[in-house]
Design an enzyme around this catalytic site. Structure first.
Site, mmCIF file in Angstrom:
data_model
loop_
_atom_site.group_PDB
_atom_site.id
_atom_site.type_symbol
_atom_site.label_atom_id
_atom_site.label_comp_id
_atom_site.label_asym_id
_atom_site.label_seq_id
_atom_site.Cartn_x
_atom_site.Cartn_y
_atom_site.Cartn_z
ATOM 1 N NE ARG A 162 -95.060 5.675 19.623
ATOM 2 C CZ ARG A 162 -95.993 6.544 19.224
ATOM 3 N NH1 ARG A 162 -95.692 7.510 18.432
ATOM 4 N NH2 ARG A 162 -97.244 6.441 19.646
ATOM 5 C CB THR A 163 -94.975 -1.233 19.214
ATOM 6 O OG1 THR A 163 -94.747 -0.314 20.284
ATOM 7 C CG2 THR A 163 -94.258 -2.527 19.497
ATOM 8 C CE LYS A 215 -114.917 -14.884 13.046
ATOM 9 N NZ LYS A 215 -114.207 -15.679 12.031
ATOM 10 N NE ARG A 272 -98.447 -2.703 22.277
ATOM 11 C CZ ARG A 272 -98.065 -1.432 22.170
ATOM 12 N NH1 ARG A 272 -98.975 -0.494 21.949
ATOM 13 N NH2 ARG A 272 -96.812 -1.090 22.286
ATOM 14 C CG HIS A 295 -93.297 -1.863 25.400
ATOM 15 N ND1 HIS A 295 -92.858 -2.523 24.266
ATOM 16 C CD2 HIS A 295 -93.982 -0.779 24.952
ATOM 17 C CE1 HIS A 295 -93.271 -1.856 23.190
ATOM 18 N NE2 HIS A 295 -93.957 -0.809 23.583
#
Ligand code: CP
Length: 309
Positions: free
Chosen positions: A55-56, A84, A105, A133
């Protein structure tokens, strides 16, 4: 000299008045999609997702595409140079050269804040560990305001994993600024709300709340039931997760205990905590909630880029 970019790390970064303006803009976008279709022509959104999301990430991308802009980014740590060993701060210094705004995120609490300190573009916290959030909170507030008509005089039940559920932490922080909000915190003892929310947010601000274990006990008094999944990825061992994951299952029978106009919200994804038979109940609002997530993210992108339509 260029203006410093405005970031969103926490719902409290916006005043209640600013949140109201943001939600007004989202409602105007919902009603007049065409008017905004070219608002971000030539602008680019970077989505930097070090943790899984449906969703986000996709609603941010849909939001920018709906505004006429473009999107770039990565959907997992493995597909970026983080694999890396590149730091978040170096990544943001670089992404600032490629995009106009970014959503990040990360599994580590505070990583988006560090990112914002190294960015010359607006940075949006799209979820950091078990912490916050904020754009889910904006979505939740818009859903409540749209479907309930107001954000006041509400008894809100928060149910499930209140320990690790970052959406719950952000939502409580945001809602305590509205009049006459009372919380019923429904969780097993192991997944109770963290002390920093109970003591520093609820008790310190004199917010009425109670903590209960049984969902059935709370149901009749709720105006909103906010269900959450047990956050498997934050458990240290699988055994504890398996013990907790079936603790709450909202089904048709439990819905008979609720008010006729109670709303069921869930940030999603759902695992098993809401039975699919509840989906057809008119009080189930979680898929409409996901749609509001696009409108509010469109409004947020316009606001942080300071674009007026
Ligand atoms: N609500 C939410 O954050 O969903 P995703 O994890 O799918 O982005």
């Amino acid at each position: 000299m260029d203006k410093k970019p405005r970031h969103l790390m926490n719902p409290l970064d916006f005043s209640v008045e600013e949140l109201e303006s943001l939600m007004d803009l989202a409602k105007d976008i919902e009603a007049n999609r065409e008017k905004y279709a070219h608002a971000c022509d030539g602008k680019k959104l970077a989505t930097l997702f070090y943790e899984p999301s449906t969703r986000t990430r996709l609603s941010f991308e849909a939001a920018m595409l709906n505004l006429g802009g473009s999107v770039l980014g990565f959907a997992s740590e493995d597909s970026s140079s983080a694999a890396k060993g590149e730091s978040v701060s170096d990544t943001l210094s670089v992404v600032s050269c490629y995009a106009d705004i970014c959503a990040i995120r990360h599994p580590k609490e505070g990583a988006p804040l560090v990112a914002s300190q190294h960015a010359s573009i607006p940075v949006i916290n799209a979820g950091d560990g078990g912490h916050q959030h904020p754009t889910q909170t904006l979505t939740d507030l818009l859903t409540i305001r749209s479907l309930d008509g107001k954000i006041e005089n509400l008894t809100i039940g928060l149910c499930g994993d209140l320990k690790f559920g970052r959406t719950v932490h952000s939502l409580i922080n945001a809602l305590i600024r509205y009049p006459n909000i009372r919380f019923i915190l429904i969780s097993p003892p192991e997944l109770r709300i963290p002390d920093y929310i109970r003591e520093d947010v609820l008790i310190k601000n004199d917010i009425p709340f109670e903590e209960v274990i049984k969902l059935e006990e709370a149901m009749p008094s709720l105006d909103i039931l906010y269900m959450t999944r047990v956050q498997r990825e934050r458990f240290f061992n699988e055994e504890d997760y398996l013990r907790m994951k079936g603790f709450y299952i909202l089904d048709k029978k439990k819905m008979t205990l609720a008010k006729d106009n109670m709303l069921v919200l869930h940030p999603l994804p759902r695992v098993n905590e809401i039975s699919v038979e509840v989906d057809e109940d008119p009080r189930a609002a979680y898929f409409r909630q996901a749609q509001y997530g696009v409108y509010i993210r469109m409004a947020l992108i316009l606001t942080l880029l300071d674009i007026k339509v």
